[in-house]
Design a protein around this motif. Structure first.
Motif, PDB file in Angstrom:
ATOM      1  N   GLN A   1       8.573   1.377 -13.037  1.00 36.65           N
ATOM      2  CA  GLN A   1       7.991  -0.197 -12.969  1.00 36.65           C
ATOM      3  C   GLN A   1       8.064   0.038 -11.680  1.00 36.65           C
ATOM      4  N   SER A   2       8.698  -0.255 -10.921  1.00 35.75           N
ATOM      5  CA  SER A   2       8.606  -0.564  -9.339  1.00 35.75           C
ATOM      6  C   SER A   2       8.273   0.055  -8.156  1.00 35.75           C
ATOM      7  N   VAL A   3       7.729   1.191  -8.627  1.00 34.34           N
ATOM      8  CA  VAL A   3       7.161   2.174  -7.608  1.00 34.34           C
ATOM      9  C   VAL A   3       5.560   1.683  -7.383  1.00 34.34           C
ATOM     10  N   GLY A   4       5.468   1.385  -5.960  1.00 34.89           N
ATOM     11  CA  GLY A   4       4.279   1.803  -5.449  1.00 34.89           C
ATOM     12  C   GLY A   4       4.119   2.054  -4.227  1.00 34.89           C
ATOM     13  N   VAL A   5       3.181   1.067  -4.107  1.00 31.54           N
ATOM     14  CA  VAL A   5       2.800   0.770  -2.647  1.00 31.54           C
ATOM     15  C   VAL A   5       2.986  -0.091  -2.218  1.00 31.54           C
ATOM     16  N   SER A   6       3.440   0.224  -0.693  1.00 36.09           N
ATOM     17  CA  SER A   6       4.105  -1.306   0.402  1.00 36.09           C
ATOM     18  C   SER A   6       3.600  -1.264   2.136  1.00 36.09           C
ATOM     19  N   GLY A   7       3.089  -1.839   2.774  1.00 38.94           N
ATOM     20  CA  GLY A   7       1.219  -1.949   3.502  1.00 38.94           C
ATOM     21  C   GLY A   7       0.346  -1.169   2.667  1.00 38.94           C
ATOM     22  N   ASP A   8       0.339  -0.606   4.160  1.00 34.78           N
ATOM     23  CA  ASP A   8      -1.030   0.273   4.014  1.00 34.78           C
ATOM     24  C   ASP A   8      -1.107   1.955   3.154  1.00 34.78           C
TER      25      ASP A   8
ATOM     26  N   GLY B   1       2.935   2.874   2.410  1.00 34.98           N
ATOM     27  CA  GLY B   1       3.882   3.209   2.235  1.00 34.98           C
ATOM     28  C   GLY B   1       5.057   3.245   1.052  1.00 34.98           C
ATOM     29  N   PHE B   2       5.814   3.118   1.122  1.00 34.91           N
ATOM     30  CA  PHE B   2       6.261   3.489  -0.808  1.00 34.91           C
ATOM     31  C   PHE B   2       7.771   2.363  -0.588  1.00 34.91           C
ATOM     32  N   SER B   3       7.065   2.024  -2.183  1.00 33.99           N
ATOM     33  CA  SER B   3       8.497   0.658  -2.046  1.00 33.99           C
ATOM     34  C   SER B   3       9.461   0.738  -3.951  1.00 33.99           C
ATOM     35  N   VAL B   4      10.609   0.780  -4.357  1.00 30.10           N
ATOM     36  CA  VAL B   4      10.741   0.926  -4.668  1.00 30.10           C
ATOM     37  C   VAL B   4      12.129  -0.256  -5.081  1.00 30.10           C
ATOM     38  N   SER B   5      12.790  -0.387  -6.224  1.00 26.74           N
ATOM     39  CA  SER B   5      13.599  -1.274  -6.680  1.00 26.74           C
ATOM     40  C   SER B   5      14.498  -1.161  -7.781  1.00 26.74           C
ATOM     41  N   TYR B   6      15.543  -1.433  -7.355  1.00 27.24           N
ATOM     42  CA  TYR B   6      17.042  -0.567  -8.337  1.00 27.24           C
ATOM     43  C   TYR B   6      17.273  -1.813  -8.843  1.00 27.24           C
TER      44      TYR B   6
ATOM     45  N   LEU C   1       7.915   9.410 -10.711  1.00 22.61           N
ATOM     46  CA  LEU C   1       6.499   9.263 -10.367  1.00 22.61           C
ATOM     47  C   LEU C   1       5.715   9.030 -12.126  1.00 22.61           C
ATOM     48  N   PRO C   2       4.648   8.311 -11.858  1.00 24.61           N
ATOM     49  CA  PRO C   2       3.989   8.212 -13.365  1.00 24.61           C
ATOM     50  C   PRO C   2       3.084   9.789 -13.510  1.00 24.61           C
ATOM     51  N   PRO C   3       2.521  10.199 -14.588  1.00 24.26           N
ATOM     52  CA  PRO C   3       2.364  11.573 -14.475  1.00 24.26           C
ATOM     53  C   PRO C   3       1.034  11.533 -14.017  1.00 24.26           C
ATOM     54  N   ALA C   4       0.985  12.650 -13.874  1.00 18.81           N
ATOM     55  CA  ALA C   4      -0.363  13.885 -13.014  1.00 18.81           C
ATOM     56  C   ALA C   4      -1.814  12.665 -13.938  1.00 18.81           C
TER      57      ALA C   4
END
Length: 196
Positions: free
Chosen positions: A85-92, A94-99, A165-168
């Motif tokens: 659930q932490s997968v997302g956009v960073s900045g314009d 980019g990519f962000s994720v947490s563990y 990744l979330p499903p299409a």
């Protein structure tokens, strides 16, 4: 009025539901792809015959989230699990994720366009490719663990990427409303008449 007898089963389930929040584990699909297991197209996700998901589909799913596929990096850190659930956009773009770890420690990974020269305090930065920087930091995490996670940064295999990744999105049929007239501009008739 809700009777206490009816509300009791729901109240008993509440702690279990709250405990489950944030503990979702992603199926990593076996971790990194074996060396030579596929080729990496320019800027895209590594292709592999065994992935089961087309690289172009994964790239499309990333772009739908606002993430540039070439900026997706992940890491391996013993004792830490990717929080889907932490997968997302960073900045314009980019990519962000947490563990997360069982002891409450959290690692954060941000991949963006830039340089390791601009590394903020408290983070370990790596520049896997010129013009791309990956920052790794943590909460309740020892400095050597953060450095180890930064050293283990890599591009995900298609199976690994598909696992978190979330499903299409799927196409849905338009909703047919019964209150719209078949004539005019299609706006509902809210007229109430005299005295309304």
């Amino acid at each position: 009025m809700i009777r206490a007898v009816r509300a009791l089963p729901l109240l008993l389930l509440l702690p279990a539901l709250l405990t489950a929040c944030g503990a979702e584990k992603a199926d990593a699909g076996g971790g990194r792809a074996a060396a030579g297991g596929g080729k990496t197209p320019a800027g895209g996700v590594r292709e592999s015959a065994s992935a089961g998901v087309e690289a172009s589909e994964l790239d499309g799913r990333l772009r739908a989230l606002g993430i540039a596929p070439e900026l997706v990096y992940v890491t391996d850190a013993p004792g830490f699990t990717l929080a889907q659930q932490s997968v997302g956009v960073s900045g314009d773009d980019g990519f962000s994720v947490s563990y997360w770890a069982e002891n409450g420690a959290v690692l954060h990974l941000y991949a963006e366009r830039g340089s390791a020269a601009d590394c903020p305090p408290g983070y370990v930065c790596r520049e896997p490719v010129k013009g791309r920087v990956v920052r790794v930091g943590g909460e309740k995490v020892a400095a050597d663990v953060v450095r180890g996670a930064a050293d283990a940064v890599h591009r995900p295999s298609p199976a690994e990427l598909a696992g978190f990744l979330p499903p299409a999105p799927t196409a849905t049929a338009p909703v047919v409303r019964g209150d719209l007239p078949s004539y005019g501009d299609g706006a509902p008739d809210n007229g109430v008449g005299e005295g309304g």
